[in-house]
Design an enzyme around this catalytic site. Structure first.
Site, PDB file in Angstrom:
ATOM      1  N   LYS A 168     -84.511  75.908  57.187  1.00  7.90           N
ATOM      2  CA  LYS A 168     -84.704  76.553  58.577  1.00  7.90           C
ATOM      3  C   LYS A 168     -85.243  77.890  58.050  1.00  7.90           C
ATOM      4  O   LYS A 168     -86.187  78.391  58.771  1.00  7.90           O
ATOM      5  CB  LYS A 168     -83.225  76.964  59.192  1.00  7.90           C
ATOM      6  CG  LYS A 168     -83.293  77.719  60.349  1.00  7.90           C
ATOM      7  CD  LYS A 168     -84.056  77.100  61.541  1.00  7.90           C
ATOM      8  CE  LYS A 168     -84.552  78.151  62.443  1.00  7.90           C
ATOM      9  NZ  LYS A 168     -83.207  78.288  63.464  1.00  7.90           N
ATOM     10  N   LYS A 236     -83.805  88.909  62.521  1.00 14.17           N
ATOM     11  CA  LYS A 236     -82.762  88.489  61.642  1.00 14.17           C
ATOM     12  C   LYS A 236     -83.026  87.473  60.634  1.00 14.17           C
ATOM     13  O   LYS A 236     -82.842  87.568  59.522  1.00 14.17           O
ATOM     14  CB  LYS A 236     -81.584  88.062  62.582  1.00 14.17           C
ATOM     15  CG  LYS A 236     -80.590  87.796  62.056  1.00 14.17           C
ATOM     16  CD  LYS A 236     -79.465  86.532  62.818  1.00 14.17           C
ATOM     17  CE  LYS A 236     -80.338  85.155  62.777  1.00 14.17           C
ATOM     18  NZ  LYS A 236     -79.531  84.103  63.107  1.00 14.17           N
TER      19      LYS A 236
END
Length: 291
Positions: A168, A236
């Site tokens: 990811k 983030k």
């Protein structure tokens, strides 16, 4: 069909839980926001008054949460209330270290743990077409097949616990870099007299083609940045990427630059916009801001 406890019914988790209900599973959900719980009830799911109530006596427990600290906090509840043998699937995007921790702690309680971050944003969650990159044991991956099939389209076991988060991170690295380059390409064409719309059509059909050009070229040209995946969240994720690169002792200069551009977008007040709003940063750097 399984009994499922689902914690985290936000912009991504809500539609995913709804798809599980549609697939015939008995889903009980919890979220800090009452709106998410009400939507699940309207879709045919069950409401829980707490995370503990949601996860107790379920075949499968799922979390879809914003950050590492949320996953660690809720997983403490899972450790306390989930029955031995429960399959735990975390769809959140967090650091590989957090996913490795949940796996290690879960093993002590005889829980089966998978990290399964997703790509596709809100449209992918709504349409049930997410890409899912999974870390964990093959037997547990096989046991989760019905869940993954209900919410995703492209699904792969990519390694042991934590590997899903690594892939990811790689995904977000590439996505951010492509947005940055497409933004610069748009400005280049617009300011040198080319038809940027037709130019992007040509790029999309050639070697420069990408899913981003397929889905976002029109909205970027229109400066329409309705969020499918917010700058705040990509910021983030870039922190996760930089930390992972440091852990691996891998140099990612393009990734570091992309992280700075995304940080700039956030500092400019664009955190709530779609990550395609990197175009606004490119414009500002060139002194080409629109009124």
């Amino acid at each position: 069909m399984s009994t499922i406890g689902f914690v985290g019914l936000g912009i991504m988790g809500g539609p995913m839980a709804g798809h599980l209900v549609q697939a015939g599973h008995d889903v009980t959900g919890y979220d800090h926001s009452p709106a998410g719980v009400e939507k699940l009830k309207a879709a045919g799911g069950n409401a829980a008054g707490s995370a503990a109530e949601a996860v107790r006596d379920k075949d499968i427990v799922i979390t879809m949460l914003p950050q590492d600290e949320h996953v660690r906090d809720v997983f403490g509840t899972v450790l306390e209330h989930a029955a031995p043998g429960t399959l735990y699937i975390d769809f959140s995007t967090v650091t590989p270290a957090t996913s490795e921790w949940t796996a290690a702690e879960g093993k002590k309680k005889n829980l089966r743990v998978l990290d399964a971050p997703v790509s596709g944003g809100e449209p992918g969650a709504v349409n049930g077409t997410l890409s899912i990159m999974v870390g964990g044991a093959e037997a547990d991956f096989d046991a989760a097949e019905a869940v993954f099939d209900a919410v995703g389209k492209t699904i792969a076991l990519v390694g042991p616990n934590g590997a899903g988060q690594v892939v990811k991170a790689a995904n977000q690295l590439v996505v951010g870099g492509i947005y940055a380059l497409v933004s610069e390409a748009i400005l280049l064409m617009e300011n040198l007299g080319a038809d940027a719309a037709k130019g992007l059509d040509v790029l999309a059909g050639g070697l420069a083609g990408s899913k981003i050009l397929d889905l976002k070229r029109k909205s970027m040209l229109e400066r329409s940045f309705q969020p499918g995946f917010r700058i705040d969240l990509h910021h983030k994720d870039m922190g996760i990427i930089l930390a992972a690169a440091r852990q691996a002792e891998v140099s990612i200069p393009m990734g570091a630059l992309t992280a700075q551009l995304i940080a700039a977008a956030r500092a400019m007040g664009h955190g709530s916009l779609d990550h395609s709003a990197l175009l606004l940063v490119a414009e500002a750097l060139s002194g080409k801001e629109r009124a």
